[in-house]
Design an enzyme around this catalytic site. Structure first.
Site, PDB file in Angstrom:
ATOM      1  N   ASP A  14       2.826  -6.346  -8.490  1.00 30.89           N
ATOM      2  CA  ASP A  14       3.911  -7.026  -7.773  1.00 30.89           C
ATOM      3  C   ASP A  14       3.400  -8.205  -6.956  1.00 30.89           C
ATOM      4  O   ASP A  14       3.916  -9.322  -7.058  1.00 30.89           O
ATOM      5  CB  ASP A  14       4.641  -6.049  -6.848  1.00 30.89           C
ATOM      6  N   ARG A  94       3.358  -0.668   8.283  1.00 26.77           N
ATOM      7  CA  ARG A  94       4.079  -1.907   7.975  1.00 26.77           C
ATOM      8  C   ARG A  94       4.154  -2.877   9.159  1.00 26.77           C
ATOM      9  O   ARG A  94       3.942  -4.078   8.983  1.00 26.77           O
ATOM     10  CB  ARG A  94       5.480  -1.589   7.455  1.00 26.77           C
ATOM     11  N   ASP A 123      10.762  -0.321   4.108  1.00 27.86           N
ATOM     12  CA  ASP A 123       9.616  -1.173   4.458  1.00 27.86           C
ATOM     13  C   ASP A 123      10.012  -2.635   4.619  1.00 27.86           C
ATOM     14  O   ASP A 123       9.471  -3.346   5.468  1.00 27.86           O
ATOM     15  CB  ASP A 123       8.518  -1.051   3.392  1.00 27.86           C
ATOM     16  N   SER A 173       3.283   5.522  -8.845  1.00 23.35           N
ATOM     17  CA  SER A 173       3.094   4.420  -7.909  1.00 23.35           C
ATOM     18  C   SER A 173       2.639   5.033  -6.591  1.00 23.35           C
ATOM     19  O   SER A 173       3.341   5.878  -6.020  1.00 23.35           O
ATOM     20  CB  SER A 173       4.406   3.659  -7.729  1.00 23.35           C
TER      21      SER A 173
END
Length: 304
Positions: A14, A94, A123, A173
């Site tokens: 990504d 985050r 997030d 993932s």
């Protein structure tokens, strides 16, 4: 003239696609930023990959100690378990990622910051809000929210742009740091399917755990652990030790349905041996030293 963008970069598909996409759509010069939160990635290889894809500059930030003292410690004091189950392992990192992004953006004179969060989870909100609270002049770009590509389309884009795609070693993932490991995708997308053993790396399955118990003596000072079995360890080493010992005895697997901030429900699977062990010990310590009314009040505040 294009933008200068500081991108939170993990080295995965990504955010690698994000580099090329930002260059293409915004004519951007991209500065990549990777934080070491204890995720055990090869950070040197991530840096090389960023430069290979055209990053103007790359920053590698060892934020492990700051992550524990600034984010994990307050979570321990608050017995931080989202919906009574999830110790916020990924979530806690985050705001720190966003903070370092802003620092790099300001240092480099960037116009914007970017991240690889989708539009489905919490997030995106954590990073967006943190960036805007620290520097409202910075534009926040979330390419994955904008480009609307499927996974297959993203793979095709990567191939067309000459982005090297590593063959995936896992159907899952995974996002991990010192405080926990988040596992998604594959068969876990189906709430009625039990996680397979290959989903886990930190926690031994209960049926394979030792038959003899392991003992852990945690010493707390001002609400946070400082010693394990009589030995004083620095914050990072202590969590690593408890992760290893707890996980080896089958502690730390979490499987639950989670409510997302954006209004959807999501099946989530985590491994958090140290987090569950330390929080449980802290809760028992509070029972020892707080009154019944204090415990009731603190519990109500923690839920909010």
């Amino acid at each position: 003239m294009g933008l200068t963008v500081a991108l939170a970069y993990s080295g995965g598909l990504d955010t690698s696609v994000c580099i090329k996409w930002l260059q293409e759509k915004y004519k951007a010069e991209v500065i990549t930023v990777t934080l070491d939160l204890g995720q055990k990635d090869n950070l040197r290889e991530i840096g090389k990959r960023a430069y290979l894809l055209g990053a103007r500059n790359h920053y590698e930030v060892d934020a492990r100690h700051e992550f524990v003292t600034g984010y994990v410690y307050p979570a321990i004091k608050a017995n931080g378990l989202y919906e009574g189950k999830y110790p916020l392992s990924t979530a806690l990192g985050r705001p720190l990622i966003a903070e370092k992004l802003v620092e790099v953006a300001q240092k480099e004179g960037a116009d914007a910051v970017a991240h690889g969060c989708t539009g489905k989870g919490n997030d995106q909100v954590r990073i967006d809000v943190t960036v805007r609270s620290l520097d409202s002049s910075l534009k926040v770009i979330a390419p994955v929210r904008e480009w609307n590509m499927t996974r297959d389309e993203e793979m095709t884009y990567a191939q067309n742009q000459g982005i090297p795609i590593k063959p995936s070693k896992s159907i899952y993932s995974v996002d991990q740091n010192l405080w926990g490991r988040s596992i998604e995708s594959g068969p876990l997308e189906h709430p009625d399917q039990e996680p397979l053993p290959d989903a886990f790396e930190w926690a031994t399955l209960p049926e394979e755990a030792p038959d003899t118990p392991g003992y852990l003596d945690l010493e707390f000072l001002e609400g946070v652990p400082t010693k394990v079995n009589g030995q004083e360890l620095n914050p990072v080493e202590l969590i690593q030790f408890v992760n290893q010992l707890g996980g080896s005895h089958g502690v730390g697997i979490i499987d639950h349905m989670e409510d997302r901030l954006v209004g959807i429900k999501s099946r989530e699977v985590y491994e958090c041996p140290a987090a569950l062990t330390i929080i449980e010990a802290h809760k028992d310590l509070e029972k020892l030293v707080l009154t019944r009314n204090e415990l009731e009040f603190k519990s109500s505040v923690e839920r909010e």
